[in-house]
Design an enzyme around this catalytic site. Structure first.
Site, mmCIF file in Angstrom:
data_model
loop_
_atom_site.group_PDB
_atom_site.id
_atom_site.type_symbol
_atom_site.label_atom_id
_atom_site.label_comp_id
_atom_site.label_asym_id
_atom_site.label_seq_id
_atom_site.Cartn_x
_atom_site.Cartn_y
_atom_site.Cartn_z
ATOM 1 N N GLY A 244 -46.569 109.421 -24.524
ATOM 2 C CA GLY A 244 -47.449 109.841 -25.610
ATOM 3 C C GLY A 244 -47.898 108.682 -26.466
ATOM 4 O O GLY A 244 -49.059 108.614 -26.896
ATOM 5 N N ASP A 245 -46.990 107.748 -26.730
ATOM 6 C CA ASP A 245 -47.348 106.555 -27.498
ATOM 7 C C ASP A 245 -48.359 105.704 -26.738
ATOM 8 O O ASP A 245 -49.315 105.171 -27.321
ATOM 9 C CB ASP A 245 -46.092 105.736 -27.796
#
Length: 471
Positions: A244-245
């Protein structure tokens, strides 16, 4: 282009080993740990990813004053920090992996803190950025009204991408996109599926929503219509941590460079998939500095100044490798001015002392960038240095006007300067500041070069020649 990453800073602790037997006390695996490392997590991981891609990054957040905070600052070396005090313990997330498989995660210091304050430097970093990534991990920084006002103002002129958290603050208005994962999207809304949640959240937050769906890619919803599915390539992975990052970092870069949201989201899905295919967080040590239990940082992110040698990165008290970064973080958190100078400092003499004192008077801390032994040898010849790097560092650190020393291996201080990014760069001499080769680099982040008087007949070469005649 400067990208501001705004959000909560965490320390990730990785314990990696093998599990070949069960405990005699309970039916649980026994992990024989081979490697224990610390790295930046939360907003720090996003900033580290962007910096590794070669982007100019400023990290906006708050930090504690405990031992984990020191490890976190060391793991963030080379990244500009605009930070304030958190007033809370540093959150630490320990992941235990055995034979390539996650076994358990242990969280420490994660009790819900109070809303932290915001320093002028933090707000200025948001206001001057060309793009902003918000990484909310529920630590309440994004509840600060001043931070929210700064982000809402930034969203009127540059892309702001918000990665929300179910325990965090509601996104501000005017975002380029919000990027919850599927579980987060369902937790935020009342819908029973990702499509319904995306529709609901786009209407509530007043911005496009990109719901990440793991191996199924992402769902983009502009607030009207049915939304658009973005497929992901098929990869084999057992640990999606960090994807996600990686996605939000890529999405922000795409939008900042002028790509349409759909195109930027498609590219971000591909980038996140490649990140996982390359090993995900378990392979981060190949790219990013990680801190071992012994306290040293492994090389190397872009613009790393080299691996510190013995005593190579010290504060005035010689207290260890994190002192440079701790000093910089404290001074910048207080809105102070960082001054740096550099050189070999072989046989320290009165001319050196006067230059260092003049440099320190220009700001709130002085960092000396010190050539390593090999660097001095390449610059000065086989007979130099006369004094080893360890001793030169210790002598400099003992001077009251020197706050920290950073050893570098290169022939020039350029890479070290990229790490420290001083507000003022000082050299002694009888030439103009504009003539210094470092001046354009210093100016690129808004700093300036200053020349202080050169003291004639005081030099290491002349002192060494005089000493050679003695005895």
């Amino acid at each position: 282009m400067t990208i501001a990453v705004v959000g909560d800073l965490l320390l990730d602790h990785d314990l990696v080993g093998e599990a070949t037997r069960l405990s005699p006390d309970a039916p649980v695996p026994v992990v024989d740990v081979d490697d224990s490392t610390y790295r930046a997590g939360g907003a720090g991981l996003v900033a580290r990813m962007l910096a590794a891609d070669g982007h100019d990054v400023v990290l906006v957040g708050v930090t504690g004053d405990d031992a984990p905070a020191g490890r976190l600052r060391e793991a963030l070396r080379g990244i500009r920090l605009a930070t304030g005090p958190s007033g809370a313990p540093t959150p630490v997330k320990t992941r235990i992996r055995a034979s390539g498989q996650a076994v358990v995660r242990v969280d420490e210091g994660c009790a819900r803190p109070g809303v932290p304050g915001a320093t002028p430097r933090m707000l200025e970093a948001i206001a001057s950025a060309d793009a902003v990534v918000v990484a909310d991990y529920g630590r309440r920084l994004l509840e600060n009204d001043d931070v929210r006002d700064a982000l809402e103002a930034a969203a009127t002129r540059v892309p702001v991408v918000w990665d929300p958290h179910p325990s965090g603050a509601a996104p501000v208005r005017g975002l380029a996109a919000a990027t919850p994962n599927q579980a987060e999207a369902l937790a935020f809304g009342s819908a029973g599926d990702a499509a319904g949640a995306a529709t609901e959240l786009a209407g509530r937050w007043g911005c496009p929503v990109v719901v990440t769906l793991g191996r199924h890619g992402a769902l983009l919803h502009h607030g009207t219509g049915s939304g658009q599915r973005i497929p992901a390539p098929v990869i084999g992975t057992t640990d999606p941590c960090g994807a996600g990052d990686r996605f939000v970092a890529s999405l922000a870069v795409g939008l900042a460079t002028g790509a349409a949201l759909q195109d930027a989201a498609q590219e971000a899905v591909q980038v996140a998939a490649r990140f996982l295919a390359d090993g995900g967080v378990s392979a981060l040590h190949r790219q990013f500095p990680v801190v071992t239990d012994a306290g040293s940082a492994t090389p190397s992110a872009p613009h790393d100044a080299g691996t510190p040698g013995p005593g190579g990165t010290q504060g005035p008290g010689g207290t260890g490798a994190a002192d440079v970064w701790e000093t910089l973080a404290q001074v910048r958190a207080a809105g102070g001015t960082v001054v740096a100078t550099g050189g070999c400092f072989d046989l320290i003499h009165a001319g050196h002392a006067r230059t260092l004192q003049a440099a320190r008077a220009l700001g709130d801390c002085l960092v000396v960038l010190l050539n390593s032994d090999d660097s001095v040898r390449r610059l000065k010849g086989a007979g130099r240095p006369i004094i080893s790097a360890h001793d030169r560092s210790e002598l400099l650190s003992a001077l009251g006007c020197v706050d920290a020393v950073l050893l570098f291996e290169d022939d020039t201080p350029v890479n070290a300067l990229e790490q420290v990014r001083p507000d003022i760069w000082v050299k002694g001499g009888d030439y103009e500041a504009a003539e210094l080769p470092e001046t354009p680099l210093i100016a690129s982040w808004g700093g300036r070069s200053v020349i202080v008087p050169y003291h004639v007949a005081r030099s290491t070469t002349s002192l060494a020649a005089a000493l050679a005649k003695v005895g």
